[in-house]
Design a protein around this motif. Sequence first.
Motif, PDB file in Angstrom:
ATOM      1  N   ASN A  79      12.247   9.183   9.433  1.00  0.00           N
ATOM      2  CA  ASN A  79      12.064   7.859   8.817  1.00  0.00           C
ATOM      3  C   ASN A  79      10.621   7.391   8.809  1.00  0.00           C
ATOM      4  O   ASN A  79      10.345   6.220   9.061  1.00  0.00           O
ATOM      5  CB  ASN A  79      12.916   6.813   9.539  1.00  0.00           C
ATOM      6  CG  ASN A  79      14.377   7.029   9.258  1.00  0.00           C
ATOM      7  OD1 ASN A  79      14.739   7.473   8.174  1.00  0.00           O
ATOM      8  ND2 ASN A  79      15.206   6.769  10.242  1.00  0.00           N
ATOM      9  N   LEU A  80       9.737   8.305   8.522  1.00  0.00           N
ATOM     10  CA  LEU A  80       8.320   7.961   8.541  1.00  0.00           C
ATOM     11  C   LEU A  80       8.013   6.953   7.436  1.00  0.00           C
ATOM     12  O   LEU A  80       8.469   7.101   6.296  1.00  0.00           O
ATOM     13  CB  LEU A  80       7.518   9.241   8.305  1.00  0.00           C
ATOM     14  CG  LEU A  80       6.257   9.458   9.098  1.00  0.00           C
ATOM     15  CD1 LEU A  80       6.477   9.238  10.576  1.00  0.00           C
ATOM     16  CD2 LEU A  80       5.757  10.869   8.849  1.00  0.00           C
ATOM     17  N   GLY A  81       7.276   5.924   7.770  1.00  0.00           N
ATOM     18  CA  GLY A  81       6.898   4.938   6.769  1.00  0.00           C
ATOM     19  C   GLY A  81       5.479   4.462   6.991  1.00  0.00           C
ATOM     20  O   GLY A  81       5.003   4.395   8.117  1.00  0.00           O
ATOM     21  N   LYS A  82       4.787   4.174   5.892  1.00  0.00           N
ATOM     22  CA  LYS A  82       3.428   3.635   6.013  1.00  0.00           C
ATOM     23  C   LYS A  82       3.274   2.472   5.049  1.00  0.00           C
ATOM     24  O   LYS A  82       3.495   2.619   3.848  1.00  0.00           O
ATOM     25  CB  LYS A  82       2.396   4.722   5.698  1.00  0.00           C
ATOM     26  CG  LYS A  82       0.959   4.236   5.729  1.00  0.00           C
ATOM     27  CD  LYS A  82       0.432   4.108   7.125  1.00  0.00           C
ATOM     28  CE  LYS A  82      -0.978   3.546   7.153  1.00  0.00           C
ATOM     29  NZ  LYS A  82      -1.484   3.368   8.509  1.00  0.00           N
ATOM     30  N   LEU A  83       2.912   1.353   5.604  1.00  0.00           N
ATOM     31  CA  LEU A  83       2.775   0.133   4.817  1.00  0.00           C
ATOM     32  C   LEU A  83       1.301  -0.176   4.617  1.00  0.00           C
ATOM     33  O   LEU A  83       0.520  -0.133   5.547  1.00  0.00           O
ATOM     34  CB  LEU A  83       3.441  -1.007   5.589  1.00  0.00           C
ATOM     35  CG  LEU A  83       3.539  -2.371   4.928  1.00  0.00           C
ATOM     36  CD1 LEU A  83       4.507  -2.334   3.772  1.00  0.00           C
ATOM     37  CD2 LEU A  83       4.002  -3.394   5.952  1.00  0.00           C
ATOM     38  N   HIS A 111       2.384  -6.129  -0.474  1.00  0.00           N
ATOM     39  CA  HIS A 111       2.210  -4.878   0.248  1.00  0.00           C
ATOM     40  C   HIS A 111       2.937  -3.749  -0.482  1.00  0.00           C
ATOM     41  O   HIS A 111       3.745  -3.991  -1.377  1.00  0.00           O
ATOM     42  CB  HIS A 111       2.766  -5.009   1.660  1.00  0.00           C
ATOM     43  CG  HIS A 111       4.152  -5.546   1.703  1.00  0.00           C
ATOM     44  ND1 HIS A 111       5.236  -4.786   1.365  1.00  0.00           N
ATOM     45  CD2 HIS A 111       4.613  -6.770   2.012  1.00  0.00           C
ATOM     46  CE1 HIS A 111       6.318  -5.531   1.487  1.00  0.00           C
ATOM     47  NE2 HIS A 111       5.965  -6.740   1.876  1.00  0.00           N
ATOM     48  N   ILE A 112       2.605  -2.550  -0.089  1.00  0.00           N
ATOM     49  CA  ILE A 112       3.248  -1.416  -0.730  1.00  0.00           C
ATOM     50  C   ILE A 112       3.560  -0.378   0.340  1.00  0.00           C
ATOM     51  O   ILE A 112       2.776  -0.155   1.257  1.00  0.00           O
ATOM     52  CB  ILE A 112       2.343  -0.837  -1.847  1.00  0.00           C
ATOM     53  CG1 ILE A 112       3.119   0.161  -2.681  1.00  0.00           C
ATOM     54  CG2 ILE A 112       1.106  -0.197  -1.276  1.00  0.00           C
ATOM     55  CD1 ILE A 112       2.418   0.512  -3.962  1.00  0.00           C
ATOM     56  N   TRP A 113       4.737   0.190   0.234  1.00  0.00           N
ATOM     57  CA  TRP A 113       5.094   1.263   1.150  1.00  0.00           C
ATOM     58  C   TRP A 113       4.578   2.567   0.554  1.00  0.00           C
ATOM     59  O   TRP A 113       5.169   3.089  -0.383  1.00  0.00           O
ATOM     60  CB  TRP A 113       6.603   1.325   1.362  1.00  0.00           C
ATOM     61  CG  TRP A 113       7.099   0.245   2.264  1.00  0.00           C
ATOM     62  CD1 TRP A 113       7.602  -0.968   1.893  1.00  0.00           C
ATOM     63  CD2 TRP A 113       7.113   0.269   3.692  1.00  0.00           C
ATOM     64  NE1 TRP A 113       7.921  -1.701   3.008  1.00  0.00           N
ATOM     65  CE2 TRP A 113       7.643  -0.972   4.124  1.00  0.00           C
ATOM     66  CE3 TRP A 113       6.727   1.211   4.661  1.00  0.00           C
ATOM     67  CZ2 TRP A 113       7.798  -1.280   5.471  1.00  0.00           C
ATOM     68  CZ3 TRP A 113       6.890   0.894   5.997  1.00  0.00           C
ATOM     69  CH2 TRP A 113       7.409  -0.348   6.394  1.00  0.00           C
ATOM     70  N   ALA A 114       3.496   3.071   1.094  1.00  0.00           N
ATOM     71  CA  ALA A 114       2.955   4.336   0.602  1.00  0.00           C
ATOM     72  C   ALA A 114       3.900   5.478   0.974  1.00  0.00           C
ATOM     73  O   ALA A 114       3.936   6.503   0.301  1.00  0.00           O
ATOM     74  CB  ALA A 114       1.575   4.579   1.182  1.00  0.00           C
TER      75      ALA A 114
END
Lengths: 290, 269
Positions: B10-14, B61-64
């Motif tokens: 569940n890797l996420g980068k905001l 914001h954007i979830w890259a």
Amino acid sequence: MVSKLNTPGQRYMYRIRNLPLTLIHPPKGLAPLELGKLWRYRDLLYLFVWRDIKVRYKQTFVGTAWALLQPLIACLVLTLFFGKLARISSGEVPYPIFAYTALVPWTYFVNALTHSSNSLIFNSTIITRVYFPRLIIPISAVATGLLDFAIALLILFGLMVFYGIIPTPALLTLPFFMLMSLATALGFGLWLAVLNVEYRDIKFILPFLTQIWLFATPVAYPSNLVPEKWRIIYGLNPMAGVVDGFRWAILGTNPPHIPLLIASITVVTILLIGGLFFFRYKEDTFADVV
Amino acid sequence: MGNIAIRTVNLGKLFYLNQKKRGKLRETLEEKIRLSLKHLFTALSPDAKKNEKKHPFANKHIWALKNVSFEVKHGEAVGILGHNGAGKSVLLKILSQVTKPTEGYAEIHGRVGAMLEVGTGFHPELTGRENIYLSGAILGMTRREIKTKFDEIVEFSEIGDLLDMPIKYYSSGMQGRLAFAVAVHLEPEILLIDEVLAIEDISFKEKCLSKLKEIVREGRTVLFVSHNMDSLKTLCNRAILLERGKIVFDGDIKKAISKYLSGNPDAKL
């Protein structure tokens, strides 16, 4: 390829190869300092220092002579204006060596502080592309100046011979005060380097800061001009302790005022340790912000 | 499971887009004025609502990357596909620890070497010889490792007599060759490679590809980001296709490529 690990023997081989496990997770507040990791990256530290030394005087006319000229010219100016015109008393030692003794740690401090404060910005392309403990960057910036420091110190020893100053046992404390000037530069440099990543205002503040700082440091005048009851507060500027210590170690005249020195050492220690933690706390954001 | 090299959960980068502009304080103010003017214009235009939605900075914001979970076994070579901004580079940056994820976590078993951009850490005033040491150390090699591989690196780069010249006198092609030669001699078990084959020189490109193939054959794990389908096909059996930060396909390389080519958003415009 995967089948390589299927037999117990191969699994064993795999285990004894002892592949390190890295866990990558979101930042979690205050991070440990991981000074051991710095040790593992010592080759990189060495190469950064070596790179900066090699590059520093490239495409300059006088080259490494700048390491001599900076404190010497400053010494000349101080001698002229403070020694001759303002007739600041330098005690029983001649004013030029009185000033130069202070200028050796001071010049180192200003250069090291400026370089470490700008170091993260200068290395931004590396920071955004490769992982390594970021502390290496400001540390190498502070370490790079040690070469200039050593050169300036040699000249100082030359001046001692010229003025016939006989070293006292106090000279043995010189390494301590050298270390203290390094710690002061790194202590402040860590804070400013981190702030510089987010606020480039630091770049503009630095020249002012160091100019004003010079007047708050007993470089051009002896610290006993400051009334005794104010000395502790005066010592909150750690460079006051460093410069007083240097004069005592080299010239063997006034030993540093103890409360002043203790104030300086306390401030340096708090700043350095606080700076290290602050740096580690902010380290994870550098690549996204710089 | 001992043979997992990389596992992400569940890797996420905001990323914050409207975040107060870093840098000088005055820029923050200027940015504010500019944005409010922009908003004014979009509000005045006839299809204001539409524009607002499409405006890339309308979202704060954007979830890259979002919910990225996958496993890679030791010895696998996996291609990462996706259009610009799909999150490929962010993924590699997280795995190489350059940047931290916002959520989720990743496990990495083994040492990681990253070739995120060729020539990182090169200094123009230093000679080719000096830059080999510098760049090697930045990429994680010790001085001893570099010393033992030095001749190999020089030979691979084909720079010959220029070795002791400052690299500011090199052509960009030569700099690229030298940089690639250093990077390709990294030893770690897991290699993250991002678009390093953007080399013009065709014969050198061939050489790089065959070197990369050799690395895969040695049983090392490779994650490979590229826009070059041919090199992806020759290096990898499996690919992960990213779209707007999410995994939309994970499996056979050929299927991934055809899916990638059919889902080209540029074609829709």
